[in-house]
Motif scaffolding. Structure first.
Motif, short mmCIF file in Angstrom:
data_model
loop_
_atom_site.label_atom_id
_atom_site.label_comp_id
_atom_site.label_asym_id
_atom_site.label_seq_id
_atom_site.Cartn_x
_atom_site.Cartn_y
_atom_site.Cartn_z
N ALA A 77 52.13 41.94 8.16
CA ALA A 77 50.68 42.09 8.06
C ALA A 77 50.09 41.49 9.32
O ALA A 77 50.11 40.27 9.50
N GLU A 78 49.63 42.35 10.20
CA GLU A 78 49.23 41.96 11.55
C GLU A 78 47.73 41.73 11.66
O GLU A 78 46.93 42.38 11.00
N ALA A 79 47.39 40.78 12.56
CA ALA A 79 45.99 40.51 12.90
C ALA A 79 45.16 40.16 11.68
O ALA A 79 44.00 40.54 11.57
N MET A 80 45.78 39.41 10.76
CA MET A 80 45.08 38.91 9.59
C MET A 80 44.61 37.48 9.87
O MET A 80 44.69 37.00 11.00
N ASP A 81 44.17 36.77 8.83
CA ASP A 81 43.67 35.42 9.08
C ASP A 81 44.79 34.47 9.50
O ASP A 81 44.54 33.49 10.20
N THR A 82 46.05 34.76 9.13
CA THR A 82 47.16 33.93 9.59
C THR A 82 47.28 33.97 11.11
O THR A 82 47.73 33.00 11.74
N ALA A 83 46.89 35.09 11.72
CA ALA A 83 46.90 35.23 13.18
C ALA A 83 45.65 34.64 13.81
O ALA A 83 45.38 34.88 14.99
N GLN A 84 44.90 33.86 13.02
CA GLN A 84 43.72 33.13 13.50
C GLN A 84 42.54 34.04 13.85
O GLN A 84 41.75 33.73 14.73
N ARG A 85 42.42 35.15 13.11
CA ARG A 85 41.24 35.98 13.27
C ARG A 85 40.01 35.14 12.93
O ARG A 85 39.90 34.54 11.86
N GLY A 86 39.07 35.08 13.84
CA GLY A 86 37.87 34.30 13.63
C GLY A 86 38.07 32.81 13.78
O GLY A 86 37.14 32.03 13.58
N MET A 87 39.28 32.38 14.14
CA MET A 87 39.58 30.96 14.33
C MET A 87 40.43 30.77 15.58
O MET A 87 41.43 30.08 15.57
N GLY A 88 40.02 31.42 16.66
CA GLY A 88 40.73 31.29 17.92
C GLY A 88 41.16 32.62 18.51
O GLY A 88 41.25 32.76 19.73
N LEU A 89 41.45 33.61 17.65
CA LEU A 89 41.82 34.94 18.14
C LEU A 89 40.58 35.83 18.10
O LEU A 89 40.06 36.14 17.02
N ASP A 90 40.12 36.25 19.25
CA ASP A 90 38.94 37.10 19.34
C ASP A 90 39.33 38.56 19.15
O ASP A 90 40.51 38.91 19.08
N TRP A 91 38.31 39.45 19.05
CA TRP A 91 38.60 40.85 18.81
C TRP A 91 39.39 41.50 19.95
O TRP A 91 40.35 42.24 19.67
N PRO A 92 39.08 41.28 21.23
CA PRO A 92 39.93 41.88 22.27
C PRO A 92 41.40 41.48 22.13
O PRO A 92 42.30 42.31 22.30
N GLY A 93 41.64 40.20 21.83
CA GLY A 93 43.02 39.76 21.62
C GLY A 93 43.64 40.40 20.40
O GLY A 93 44.82 40.79 20.42
N ALA A 94 42.86 40.53 19.32
CA ALA A 94 43.37 41.15 18.11
C ALA A 94 43.68 42.62 18.34
O ALA A 94 44.68 43.15 17.84
N ALA A 95 42.82 43.32 19.09
CA ALA A 95 43.04 44.73 19.37
C ALA A 95 44.34 44.94 20.14
O ALA A 95 45.13 45.84 19.84
N GLU A 96 44.58 44.09 21.14
CA GLU A 96 45.81 44.20 21.91
C GLU A 96 47.02 43.86 21.04
O GLU A 96 48.08 44.48 21.15
N LEU A 97 46.86 42.88 20.16
CA LEU A 97 47.94 42.50 19.24
C LEU A 97 48.29 43.68 18.33
O LEU A 97 49.48 43.96 18.09
N ILE A 98 47.29 44.37 17.82
CA ILE A 98 47.53 45.52 16.95
C ILE A 98 48.27 46.61 17.70
O ILE A 98 49.25 47.18 17.20
N ARG A 99 47.81 46.92 18.91
CA ARG A 99 48.46 47.99 19.68
C ARG A 99 49.92 47.65 19.97
O ARG A 99 50.82 48.48 19.79
N ARG A 100 50.16 46.42 20.43
CA ARG A 100 51.53 46.03 20.79
C ARG A 100 52.44 45.95 19.56
O ARG A 100 53.59 46.40 19.60
N SER A 101 51.94 45.36 18.48
CA SER A 101 52.79 45.18 17.30
C SER A 101 53.08 46.51 16.63
O SER A 101 54.18 46.73 16.11
N ALA A 102 52.11 47.41 16.60
CA ALA A 102 52.34 48.72 16.00
C ALA A 102 53.40 49.48 16.79
O ALA A 102 54.27 50.15 16.20
N ALA A 103 53.34 49.40 18.12
CA ALA A 103 54.37 50.04 18.95
C ALA A 103 55.73 49.41 18.69
O ALA A 103 56.76 50.11 18.62
N GLU A 104 55.77 48.08 18.55
CA GLU A 104 57.03 47.38 18.29
C GLU A 104 57.58 47.78 16.92
O GLU A 104 58.80 47.92 16.75
N ALA A 105 56.68 47.97 15.94
CA ALA A 105 57.12 48.38 14.61
C ALA A 105 57.78 49.76 14.65
O ALA A 105 58.81 49.99 14.00
N ARG A 106 57.21 50.67 15.42
CA ARG A 106 57.82 52.00 15.55
C ARG A 106 59.21 51.90 16.17
O ARG A 106 60.16 52.55 15.71
#
Length: 384
Positions: A77-106
């Motif tokens: 479960a990516e870019a959830m609150d465990t990944a510090q959404r709203g507590m250090g991880l901003d949206w640009p960082g979260a967006a890049e995290l989603i793109r990279r992790s989804a590619a890694e999952a594939r």
């Protein structure tokens, strides 16, 4: 050999590290339950950052940890609150995290779901702006090829004035979603800004509104993640879900009984606690595939004390303990977090987390964990 650990009352006591860690073997995803670990991010310790600035992420270590979870049969479960959404991880960082992790999952053949929220908004927002922010993030998650998790929104909680506002915003999002999503109800114990979510401070009324959203669009809801830390309420809600809609427990205090279930059903899992417990948790849930509920409880029940310690109030700072344990386990080379959140828990709290995790045999290399803990104790002036 023993290590001297500080207690919450200021005293010190000796702990003898576990000589024989558990070594759960990699395995396939459990067949009887969907099991997802909400994963933390690894900060770049050499980045020249400042409080409130953009998050600096060590991408190699962050993605390696996700491969570790997939190897043991868990979904991420990516870019959830465990990944510090709203507590250090901003949206640009979260967006890049989603793109990279989804590619890694594939590439790894792993399961992934990703959080879509409204954290690109700053300051007060209208309902139209909230919906547009959700739409932006929903589109990004879908374009990355991942299943979206519609996260609870601080901006929506501030802008909404009635249950109908929630019905309108979520109804519009579900109608335009390409595939079924997971709806996330994160309680105020995790984020005080979410008090009164679904339009009411009364949880029974809020539950009715939540279920109204699900019931109006059951074909667009894969499941609901419930993070209220109230097992009885989750079970009651679970029994009212439309047929085919899953309940994913987000209850890090009562997960064994909720996953085991009862005669009327069970919860799947989407848990921050399964970040440090991942291999052991996957092994335990695979016991349920053969109907071995006793074996499942025998493996997982002893982990609850550690999880309850990590998630003790103020619960939203549980991420600090999660990252601390990842450092001790060798999944990252440092104890640094985005936003400087490594300072959010006290030394006695971290020492107790080490003690409980060590007692479970969670550290693949107990000597490494002890050496790293000793470095932290030395910095704080704890005598040998």
């Amino acid at each position: 050999m023993t290590v001297l650990l500080p207690r919450a009352d200021g005293t010190l006591h000796r702990h003898e590290p576990c000589p024989a860690p558990r070594r759960p073997l990699p395995g396939p995803p459990p067949a009887s339950r969907a099991v997802l670990a909400a994963a933390h991010v690894v900060a770049d310790p050499l980045a020249d950052t400042a409080p409130g600035g953009p998050a600096a992420i060590d991408w190699d270590a962050t993605l390696a940890f996700r491969r570790h979870l997939w190897e043991h049969g868990l979904g991420v479960a990516e870019a959830m609150d465990t990944a510090q959404r709203g507590m250090g991880l901003d949206w640009p960082g979260a967006a890049e995290l989603i793109r990279r992790s989804a590619a890694e999952a594939r590439a790894a053949g792993g399961t992934i779901v990703c959080g879509a929220g409204t954290d690109q908004l700053t300051g007060a927002a209208t309902l139209a702006e909230v919906r547009a922010a959700y739409e932006e993030q929903l589109a990004l998650v879908e374009s990355a090829g991942a299943r979206p998790v519609l996260m609870a929104s601080r901006a929506l909680a501030a802008a909404a004035r009635s249950p109908e506002h929630y019905l309108d915003v979520y109804g519009g999002l579900l109608r335009q979603a390409s595939e079924p999503v997971i709806l996330h109800w994160l309680g105020p114990v995790f984020d005080p800004a979410l008090e009164g979510y679904w339009g009411s401070g009364d949880l029974d009324t809020a539950t009715d509104t939540f279920l109204q959203v699900v019931g109006a669009h059951p074909d667009k809801v894969d499941g609901v993640k419930v993070s209220l830390l109230d097992a009885g309420r989750e079970i009651a809600l679970r029994r009212r879900l439309p047929r085919g809609v899953r309940c994913y427990t987000g209850d890090d205090l009562h997960y064994p009984e909720l996953i085991a279930g009862d005669q009327a059903g069970f919860s799947h899992a989407l848990l921050g606690a399964f970040d440090p417990l991942g291999p052991l948790a996957a092994e335990a849930v695979r016991s349920l595939d053969s109907g071995d509920t006793a074996g499942f409880r025998e493996r997982l029940d002893p982990t609850v004390a550690l999880s309850r310690h990590l998630f003790r109030p103020p619960t939203r700072f549980y991420k600090t303990g999660v990252v601390f344990l990842a450092w001790l386990a060798g999944h990252q080379s440092h104890f640094t977090m985005v936003g400087g959140l490594q300072s959010a828990r006290s030394l006695p709290h971290l020492a107790r987390a080490y003690e409980l995790a060590d007692g479970l045999g969670l550290f693949p290399d107990p000597a490494l964990a002890e050496r790293r803990l000793s470095l932290l104790l030395d910095i704080h002036g704890v005598p040998r």
